[in-house]
Design an enzyme around this catalytic site. Structure first.
Site: not given
Length: 264
Positions: A139, A152, A156
């Site tokens: 991502s 998140y 990532k």
């Protein structure tokens, strides 16, 4: 790295980017495709669509034994794995005050440790054969952070750092590594965010185009062919990353203003 006549594993392949990659790899002539997902019925449907070259497996990539079973099943049923796509991921939509310990642990396990488990499972055989490739879906959030979702963003960024480490230590041993870093993609996770109209979704929509999974899969094939470490379906992400590296304090101030504008 071209998948024609090769065996490929794709995790998180029942839907979204994973499904699109599995189908595209079949179109590119892959000899075998292992479709892995926690959603057993979804994985089976993708394998059925691809045909005899595909096999579906239910797996939780946050469990190392499940990842090893993915690898064992692929090698028993399809042959030696040339490309392992560690693609499964989850999102929380929660900040540092809202995210629970359980959410932190689960997100880090799926978004970061799953890549570690995959590398542990496939690298020894790949090194022994003198070649192999890892594609980790990480991502754009791993490069330029993620407004609204602390677990998140952190998971990532850690995933990209781990991929860099593998590339540094294994390139001379024949192992290729790429990280797929898209921004907005029209997947199940994205649609759920849009439904809730949360900060993360608003940030993604404001930052650039929302791509279809099939478009991302096309970028993956092209990026693997060029063996680029960073595969960026949204080219503007490279510019954001350069701004961040060139003047971190200015970039942080700009991001802070951006988030404040979205919260109004």
């Amino acid at each position: 790295m071209r998948v024609r006549d090769k065996v490929v594993v794709v995790t998180g392949a029942a839907s979204g980017i994973g499904r699109a990659m599995a189908v595209r790899f079949a179109e590119e002539g892959a000899a075998g495709i292992l479709v892995a997902d926690l959603d057993e019925a979804g994985a089976a449907a993708v394998a059925e669509r691809i045909g005899d070259r595909a096999k579906a497996v239910r797996a939780d990539v946050s469990v190392e034994d499940d990842v090893r079973e993915i690898v064992d099943t692929a090698e028993r049923s399809l042959g030696q794995i040339a490309l392992f796509c560690s693609n499964a991921g989850i999102i929380t939509g929660h900040g540092v005050e809202e995210a629970s310990d359980e959410e932190w642990s689960r997100t880090l396990a799926v978004n970061t440790l799953a890549h570690v488990y995959a590398a542990r499972a496939v690298l020894p055989a790949m090194v022994e054969r003198g070649g192999g490739y890892l594609l980790n879906t990480c991502s754009a959030a791993g490069l330029v952070n993620c407004p609204g979702d602390a677990p998140y963003a952190v998971s990532k960024a850690a995933a990209i750092s781990f991929a860099e480490w593998v590339a540094i230590h294994y390139r001379a041993r024949g192992i290729g590594v790429s990280v797929l870093c898209p921004q907005g993609v029209r997947t199940g996770m994205m649609r759920e965010d849009l439904k809730d109209e949360n900060l993360t979704a608003r940030a993604v929509i404001s930052s650039g185009a929302v791509l279809e999974p099939e478009e991302v899969a096309g970028h993956v094939v092209e990026g693997l062919d060029a063996e680029r470490f960073y595969i960026l379906p949204h080219p503007e992400v490279a510019g954001f990353f350069q701004m961040k590296a060139g003047d971190p304090d200015r970039w942080l101030s700009g991001m802070s203003r951006f988030v404040e504008s979205l919260a109004r």
